[in-house]
Scaffold this motif. Sequence first.
Motif, mmCIF file in Angstrom:
data_model
loop_
_atom_site.group_PDB
_atom_site.id
_atom_site.type_symbol
_atom_site.label_atom_id
_atom_site.label_comp_id
_atom_site.label_asym_id
_atom_site.label_seq_id
_atom_site.Cartn_x
_atom_site.Cartn_y
_atom_site.Cartn_z
ATOM 1 N N SER A 40 0.829 -1.198 0.187
ATOM 2 C CA SER A 40 -0.122 0.071 0.032
ATOM 3 C C SER A 40 0.807 1.211 0.002
ATOM 4 C CB SER A 40 -1.024 -0.022 1.036
ATOM 5 O OG SER A 40 -0.209 -0.028 2.525
ATOM 6 N N GLU A 41 1.993 1.179 0.778
ATOM 7 C CA GLU A 41 2.776 2.603 0.701
ATOM 8 C C GLU A 41 3.556 2.424 -0.503
ATOM 9 O OE1 GLU A 41 4.914 5.813 2.126
ATOM 10 O OE2 GLU A 41 3.009 4.831 2.853
ATOM 11 N N GLN A 86 -3.021 -0.117 -5.717
ATOM 12 C CA GLN A 86 -2.161 -1.367 -5.124
ATOM 13 C C GLN A 86 -2.393 -2.832 -5.825
ATOM 14 O OE1 GLN A 86 -3.232 -1.683 -0.933
ATOM 15 N NE2 GLN A 86 -2.459 -3.759 -0.801
ATOM 16 N N ARG A 115 1.224 4.125 -2.821
ATOM 17 C CA ARG A 115 0.882 5.808 -2.406
ATOM 18 C C ARG A 115 2.086 6.420 -3.094
ATOM 19 N NH1 ARG A 115 2.463 9.642 0.670
ATOM 20 N NH2 ARG A 115 3.878 8.310 1.646
ATOM 21 N N GLN A 116 3.487 5.956 -2.840
ATOM 22 C CA GLN A 116 4.478 6.622 -3.344
ATOM 23 C C GLN A 116 4.794 6.489 -4.833
ATOM 24 O OE1 GLN A 116 8.213 5.908 -1.191
ATOM 25 N NE2 GLN A 116 7.318 5.497 0.600
#
Length: 292
Positions: free
Chosen positions: A21-22, A31, A25-26
């Motif tokens: 998930s991170e 996802q 986001r980046q």
Amino acid sequence: MEINLELYKVFYYVATTLSFSEASRQLFISQSAVSQSVKALEQKLNHTLFIRSTKKVLLTPEGELLLSHVKPAMKMLEDGESLVTGGNLLTGQLRIGASDTICRYFLIDYFRRFHQNYPDVRIKVTNSTSVGCVDLLKNGQVDLIICNYPNSRLDKQFHMKIIKDFQDIFVANPAYFHIQNTPLNLDDLLEYPILMLSQESTTSEYLKQFFARHNMKLLPEAELSSNDLLTDLARIGLGITCVPDYMLKNMDSLVRIPLKEDLPKRHLVLVQNQNLPVSQTSERFVEMFQTL
């Protein structure tokens, strides 16, 4: 074997954050796109790169081996882009974790100077306690943090540089408390209602340990999450509070309470995760502190 470089890029972000998930986001992609890219890379290499569970993501031995080669390659690509675009034409994002107190009373001038030198770099600041900032850095959510030290969450995976010494001081509004020039003993200090940061903070941990070493128990009247709110309450006479001395010039009606035994000095430290590559934006920001 011909493999799309984008797959390695996605792998790199998942491997350094240990979070699908991170990474999503980046990278500004979904996802599911991250998961599909990792699956495609694993199929092409015929190896499982991650151990997935509902709670966490871990690298397999093959994943760790691949990361050791992909990490320097990503750094070389970033440096090459910078050379092509030209010396100081730095772009990208600088992600910093710091408490609101450190941001407001210490980092603002550094942010201003960095923005003047590199106006095309986006500065993203994530506020958290000094303890919380370590978690942000450990999870790859920020590039570096500025936090208080000692800090029980910092271990050998982090590289620290002391950028400022400071001392914690107690302050009060003399209109509500009879503050004399005669220094107080610590037990006299505890006769006042104490306002302090919440127990999740390094400051609370530090103060309670300090008083415990003197066989005293620090029982605050209130524990809050903001130094600014603490000083607001001190201004209206609800108690005395403890703040870093670099806030003193902004204290207005508050004055320092002299003590017979001053609190030991602490430090502001710039911290980076040694397990993550250092971006060029981070390098430029860290250079501002090299002469300190």
